[in-house]
Scaffold this motif. Structure first.
Motif, short mmCIF file in Angstrom:
data_model
loop_
_atom_site.label_atom_id
_atom_site.label_comp_id
_atom_site.label_asym_id
_atom_site.label_seq_id
_atom_site.Cartn_x
_atom_site.Cartn_y
_atom_site.Cartn_z
N GLN A 1 0.80 -1.20 -0.18
CA GLN A 1 0.06 -0.15 -0.23
C GLN A 1 0.52 1.14 0.02
O GLN A 1 0.71 2.28 0.71
N TRP A 2 1.82 1.15 -0.74
CA TRP A 2 2.65 2.34 -0.96
C TRP A 2 3.79 2.12 -1.99
O TRP A 2 4.05 1.26 -2.59
N GLY A 3 3.74 3.23 -2.78
CA GLY A 3 4.78 3.18 -4.19
C GLY A 3 4.82 4.55 -4.76
O GLY A 3 3.84 5.44 -4.71
N ARG A 4 5.76 4.63 -5.65
CA ARG A 4 6.18 5.71 -6.57
C ARG A 4 6.31 5.23 -8.04
O ARG A 4 7.58 4.39 -7.96
N ILE A 5 5.68 5.51 -8.90
CA ILE A 5 6.11 5.41 -10.43
C ILE A 5 6.38 6.72 -10.98
O ILE A 5 5.22 7.48 -10.98
N ILE A 6 7.44 7.07 -11.59
CA ILE A 6 7.86 8.14 -12.24
C ILE A 6 8.35 7.86 -13.44
O ILE A 6 9.15 7.23 -13.65
N ASN A 7 7.39 8.36 -14.50
CA ASN A 7 7.89 7.99 -15.59
C ASN A 7 8.66 9.50 -16.66
O ASN A 7 8.10 10.61 -16.50
N VAL A 8 9.60 9.10 -17.09
CA VAL A 8 10.52 10.38 -18.08
C VAL A 8 10.03 10.39 -19.25
O VAL A 8 10.36 9.60 -20.26
N SER A 9 9.24 11.37 -19.65
CA SER A 9 8.80 11.64 -21.01
C SER A 9 9.67 12.93 -21.57
O SER A 9 10.77 12.48 -21.43
N SER A 10 8.88 13.76 -22.46
CA SER A 10 9.71 14.63 -23.02
C SER A 10 8.79 15.70 -23.42
O SER A 10 7.69 15.67 -23.59
N VAL A 11 9.20 17.19 -23.56
CA VAL A 11 8.55 18.08 -24.04
C VAL A 11 8.02 17.75 -25.23
O VAL A 11 7.08 18.32 -25.72
N ASN A 12 8.76 17.08 -26.19
CA ASN A 12 8.23 16.57 -27.44
C ASN A 12 7.08 16.16 -27.48
O ASN A 12 6.40 15.86 -28.60
N ALA A 13 6.65 15.48 -26.26
CA ALA A 13 5.20 14.94 -26.30
C ALA A 13 4.23 15.94 -26.54
O ALA A 13 3.27 15.49 -27.06
N ARG A 14 4.43 17.05 -26.21
CA ARG A 14 3.60 18.35 -26.40
C ARG A 14 3.86 19.11 -27.69
O ARG A 14 3.11 19.50 -28.32
N ASN B 1 3.48 9.83 -11.60
CA ASN B 1 3.67 11.04 -12.22
C ASN B 1 4.60 11.03 -13.30
O ASN B 1 5.56 10.21 -13.56
N THR B 2 4.44 12.13 -14.23
CA THR B 2 5.70 12.08 -15.15
C THR B 2 6.21 13.36 -15.44
O THR B 2 5.71 14.13 -14.83
N VAL B 3 7.51 13.33 -15.75
CA VAL B 3 8.45 14.35 -15.95
C VAL B 3 8.61 14.87 -17.47
O VAL B 3 8.99 13.70 -18.08
N LEU B 4 8.73 15.83 -17.86
CA LEU B 4 8.87 16.08 -19.18
C LEU B 4 10.16 17.01 -19.44
O LEU B 4 10.05 18.20 -19.28
N PRO B 5 11.30 16.52 -19.38
CA PRO B 5 12.35 17.32 -19.61
C PRO B 5 12.44 18.13 -21.11
O PRO B 5 12.05 17.66 -22.06
N PHE C 1 0.50 13.72 -1.97
CA PHE C 1 -0.81 14.34 -2.52
C PHE C 1 -0.55 14.76 -4.00
O PHE C 1 -1.56 15.43 -4.42
N ILE C 2 0.43 14.15 -4.78
CA ILE C 2 0.78 14.51 -6.02
C ILE C 2 0.59 13.33 -6.90
O ILE C 2 1.63 12.63 -6.53
N THR C 3 -0.32 13.36 -7.73
CA THR C 3 -0.31 12.18 -8.45
C THR C 3 -1.01 12.57 -10.02
O THR C 3 -1.91 13.31 -9.97
N GLY C 4 -0.81 11.69 -11.12
CA GLY C 4 -1.56 11.82 -12.23
C GLY C 4 -0.98 13.37 -12.87
O GLY C 4 -1.64 13.62 -13.74
N GLN C 5 0.34 13.80 -12.46
CA GLN C 5 0.75 15.08 -13.03
C GLN C 5 1.75 15.08 -13.88
O GLN C 5 2.52 13.94 -13.92
N GLY D 1 13.12 24.94 -18.38
CA GLY D 1 13.55 26.15 -18.29
C GLY D 1 12.43 27.16 -18.80
O GLY D 1 12.84 28.31 -19.16
N GLY D 2 11.09 26.85 -18.67
CA GLY D 2 10.05 27.66 -19.41
C GLY D 2 9.96 27.70 -20.74
O GLY D 2 9.48 28.63 -21.40
N TRP D 3 10.37 26.55 -21.58
CA TRP D 3 10.26 26.42 -22.95
C TRP D 3 8.88 26.45 -23.38
O TRP D 3 8.31 27.00 -24.05
N LEU D 4 8.15 25.47 -22.57
CA LEU D 4 6.56 25.34 -22.82
C LEU D 4 6.12 25.75 -21.43
O LEU D 4 6.26 25.15 -20.54
N MET D 5 4.97 26.44 -21.72
CA MET D 5 4.20 26.63 -20.30
C MET D 5 3.25 25.87 -20.26
O MET D 5 2.08 25.68 -21.17
N ASN D 6 3.06 24.95 -19.32
CA ASN D 6 2.03 23.96 -18.96
C ASN D 6 0.76 24.30 -18.20
O ASN D 6 1.15 24.87 -17.22
#
Length: 263
Positions: A145-158, A193-197, A248-252, A258-263
């Protein structure tokens, strides 16, 4: 530049007692993430394909930061490899609490030249392998009943980019994967969560053909913060999302560009 977590005293280790697996961890963002998680106290598993010497260097750095770990070689395009990898990590270190899906490839191919084989490979190495790893760790996280999954995406996804249609599609798929898993696993204490470098300065960019490279000053001009992004910038965000204060942060989808794309 160093990850802020690397400057913390060893007494400030919010991930002490947690086991973290980072795929594609021998170099670049994966290596920086492994160091940041180790600095926060996590025991680390360094996933890689054939980069054993680089992986061992990262492991040595983790130990210098006061954490132990192992290096794990796995070809995640093999449908059974993820289960074997998780079994090995669990056997040697304990159950995986934190999974960082960072492995991938950066295939450049014009749309006209993108055939079925190219398309399938890009989706396999940038999306399907992360489904496999996430699926393999989920039963253990559900039991605890605990875990973290973090996916490394890319700004190119958007943003999209010529020559990266298949890559960008796969990276966009990671956003959908994260959001759906967040809804399904959130009731069980698992945050996804996802991070978009953005344009992160890594050694592999030097291997790109000249006509595929973006001049650093042209990239900096697109950003609000006028400097190159570094692997440690991404690693610091991942380490935060992996920690107890991000419960309390999930699905984000967090842009680190550096502010290339404003999400």
């Amino acid at each position: 530049m160093t990850t802020p977590l690397l400057d913390l005293p060893l007494t400030a280790r919010p991930l002490q007692g947690r086991v973290a697996l980072v795929t594609g961890a021998a170099t670049g963002i994966g290596a920086a993430t492994t160091r940041a998680l180790a600095a926060a106290g996590a025991t680390v598993a360094i996933g890689h394909l054939t980069q054993i010497n680089q992986a061992r260097r990262v492991l040595a750095e983790a130990r210098q930061l006061g954490s132990d770990g192992i290096e794990v070689s796995a070809d995640l395009t093999d449908p059974d490899a993820a289960d074997r990898m998780i079994s090995q990590v669990t056997s040697e270190l304990g159950p995986v609490d934190i999974l960082v899906n960072n492995a991938g490839a950066y295939p450049r191919q014009s749309w006209e030249q993108t055939d079925e084989r190219t398309w399938a490979h890009a989706l396999d190495v940038n999306l399907t392998i992360h489904y496999r790893a996430s699926h393999a760790v989920t039963p253990g996280m559900l039991r605890r009943q605990w875990g973290r999954i973090i996916n490394v995406s890319s700004v190119n996804a958007r943003a999209g980019r010529p020559g990266l249609t298949a890559y960008s599609t796969a990276k966009a798929g990671l956003i959908g994967l994260s959001r759906s898993l967040a809804r399904e696993l959130g009731p069980h204490g698992i945050c996804v969560n996802t991070v978009l470098p953005g344009a992160i300065q890594v050694d592999t960019e030097n291997t790109l053909p000249t006509h595929h490279r973006t001049h650093p000053q042209d990239q900096i001009a697109r950003q609000c913060v006028p400097r190159r992004g570094q692997p440690d910038d991404v690693a610091a965000a991942i380490a935060f999302l992996a920690g107890p204060t991000a419960s309390f942060i999930t699905g984000q989808s967090l842009h680190i560009d550096g502010g290339w794309l404003m999400n």
